[in-house]
Design an enzyme around this catalytic site. Structure first.
Site, short mmCIF file in Angstrom:
data_model
loop_
_atom_site.label_atom_id
_atom_site.label_comp_id
_atom_site.label_asym_id
_atom_site.label_seq_id
_atom_site.Cartn_x
_atom_site.Cartn_y
_atom_site.Cartn_z
N ASP A 67 0.82 -1.22 0.00
CA ASP A 67 0.00 0.00 0.00
C ASP A 67 0.86 1.28 0.00
O ASP A 67 2.08 1.22 0.15
CB ASP A 67 -0.94 0.00 1.22
CG ASP A 67 -0.24 -0.38 2.52
OD1 ASP A 67 1.01 -0.39 2.55
OD2 ASP A 67 -0.93 -0.66 3.51
N ASN A 136 -7.26 -2.60 14.33
CA ASN A 136 -8.65 -2.93 14.02
C ASN A 136 -8.76 -4.16 13.10
O ASN A 136 -9.81 -4.40 12.52
CB ASN A 136 -9.36 -1.72 13.38
CG ASN A 136 -8.70 -1.32 12.06
OD1 ASN A 136 -7.75 -1.94 11.61
ND2 ASN A 136 -9.23 -0.28 11.43
N HIS A 138 -7.02 -4.61 10.29
CA HIS A 138 -6.80 -4.38 8.85
C HIS A 138 -5.51 -5.03 8.38
O HIS A 138 -4.58 -5.24 9.17
CB HIS A 138 -6.88 -2.89 8.48
CG HIS A 138 -5.71 -2.05 8.83
ND1 HIS A 138 -5.83 -0.76 9.33
CD2 HIS A 138 -4.37 -2.25 8.74
CE1 HIS A 138 -4.64 -0.25 9.52
NE2 HIS A 138 -3.74 -1.13 9.17
N GLU A 143 -9.53 -1.80 5.31
CA GLU A 143 -10.17 -1.49 6.59
C GLU A 143 -11.42 -2.36 6.78
O GLU A 143 -11.95 -2.91 5.82
CB GLU A 143 -10.58 -0.01 6.61
CG GLU A 143 -9.41 0.97 6.48
CD GLU A 143 -8.56 1.09 7.74
OE1 GLU A 143 -8.60 0.17 8.59
OE2 GLU A 143 -7.84 2.09 7.87
C1 GLP Z 1 -0.32 0.42 8.45
C2 GLP Z 1 -0.01 -0.45 7.25
C3 GLP Z 1 -0.21 -1.92 7.56
C4 GLP Z 1 0.44 -2.26 8.87
C5 GLP Z 1 -0.21 -1.48 9.98
C6 GLP Z 1 0.34 -1.81 11.35
O1 GLP Z 1 -1.65 0.74 8.56
N1 GLP Z 1 -0.81 -0.10 6.14
O2 GLP Z 1 0.33 -2.68 6.50
O3 GLP Z 1 0.31 -3.65 9.11
O4 GLP Z 1 0.08 -0.12 9.69
O5 GLP Z 1 1.43 -1.01 11.63
P1 GLP Z 1 2.45 -1.22 12.80
O6 GLP Z 1 3.31 -2.35 12.40
O7 GLP Z 1 3.19 0.08 12.90
O8 GLP Z 1 1.64 -1.51 14.02
#
Ligand code: GLP
Length: 245
Positions: A67, A136, A138, A143
Site C-alpha cells: 500500500d 482494528n 486491517h 479497513e
Molecule cells: C499500516 C499499514 C499496515 C500495517 C499497519 C500496522 O496501517 N498499512 O500494512 O500492518 O500499519 O502497523 P504497525 O506495524 O506500525 O503496528
C-alpha cells in the site's frame, strides 16, 4: 496454519527474517510482497544483516508492496516508498526497478489501481506476502468493511488507523486520510502469507483474526482460509489467544 510464538520483538524479527531468507535462498527469483509499519522494521534489519553476511542475494528478487498513502511521493519521508528505500532497498543488492509500490501521487484512481493490478499480473504471483496487522484487524490498508475487497483500490482510512498511525507523523506534518492498497483477494492469492505481530496492542486483533468469525469486519480473519499461513508473533501479541485455551 503454522504458529510460532516468540519471547519478544527481537526473536519475532529474527524468526520472520529467517523464513523470508529461506524463501529467497530456495527460489532466488522470488516475488516478495512487502509491508510497512513499525512491526517489520526488525525483520528488514535482519535481512540487511543477512545480505551483508553473504547469506541472501537480492539480485533476482522482485517486490511488490501492499500500500501507499494517497498524496505522498517518494521524496516525502512518510511515504511508504521512502520507508522501503531507507529501511531495506538502499541497503541490499536489489535492483530498484524490480521494486513496486503504488504511486501515491497519481490523482487518477482508476488509472493507478489498474496499473498496479497489471504490475501484479505481470509478476505472475506473489511467492511470500509479509503482513502486519492493524489494531482494528486491517491488512494492507483494507479497513473493516461490509465485503472483502479484490484488487488494488482506493481506501479511506478508518479513524482508528488515523489515530494509530498519526503517532509516526511529526506535529507539522499532515497525515493523509486515504491510500491505495492491494485488495484482500490479491493478498490471499500469495502462495505463502507470513503474518507478524508484537506487543499487547495487537493481542485483540490477533485473537479475532485467528480464532474469530471470518468476516470483512475483521479483514485479517480471512487469513484463516489461507492454505499456507505462517504466523510469527510474540507472547504479548498472543496473550489473548493463550488466555482462551
Ligand atoms: C499500516 C499499514 C499496515 C500495517 C499497519 C500496522 O496501517 N498499512 O500494512 O500492518 O500499519 O502497523 P504497525 O506495524 O506500525 O503496528
Amino acid at each position: 496454519m503454522q504458529l510460532y510464538q516468540t519471547k519478544n520483538y527481537e526473536e519475532m524479527s529474527k524468526k520472520a527474517a529467517g523464513i523470508i531468507s529461506a524463501q529467497v535462498i530456495l527460489k532466488p527469483d522470488s516475488v516478495l510482497g512487502l509491508a510497512t509499519g513499525s512491526t517489520p522494521l526488525g525483520i528488514y534489519e535482519n535481512l540487511i544483516d543477512g545480505y551483508k553476511n553473504g547469506d541472501i542475494d537480492f539480485t533476482q528478487v522482485k517486490t511488490v508492496n501492499l500500500d501507499e498513502y494517497k498524496g505522498l511521493g517518494s521524496e516525502n519521508k512518510q511515504s511508504y516508498r521512502h520507508f522501503m528505500n531507507s529501511n531495506l532497498f538502499d541497503h541490499v543488492n536489489i535492483n530498484k526497478e524490480n521494486t513496486n509500490v503504488p504511486n501515491g501521487l497519481e490523482e487518477n484512481i482508476e488509472f493507478e489501481c489498474d496499473r498496479y493490478d497489471n504490475v501484479l499480473n505481470d509478476l505472475a504471483g506473489v511467492d511470500l506476502q509479509l503482513l502486519g496487522i492493524g489494531n482494528n484487524g486491517h491488512i494492507g490498508f483494507n479497513e473493516p468493511a461490509d465485503s472483502f475487497t479484490k484488487g488494488t483500490h482506493y481506501e479511506a482510512l478508518a479513524q482508528s488507523t488515523i489515530d494509530a498511525n498519526s503517532r509516526l507523523f511529526e506535529e507539522c506534518e499532515v497525515m493523509p486520510t486515504s491510500a491505495y492498497t492491494m485488495g484482500i483477494k490479491t493478498i490471499m492469492d500469495a502462495k505463502t502469507v507470513l503474518l507478524v505481530a508484537n506487543g499487547k496492542g495487537k493481542a485483540k486483533a490477533i485473537k479475532e483474526a485467528l480464532t474469530g468469525p471470518i468476516t470483512p469486519k475483521v479483514p485479517a480473519s480471512i487469513l484463516q482460509m489461507h492454505k499456507n499461513l505462517i504466523v510469527v508473533a510474540d507472547e504479548e501479541a498472543l496473550s489473548e489467544l493463550n488466555n482462551n485455551k
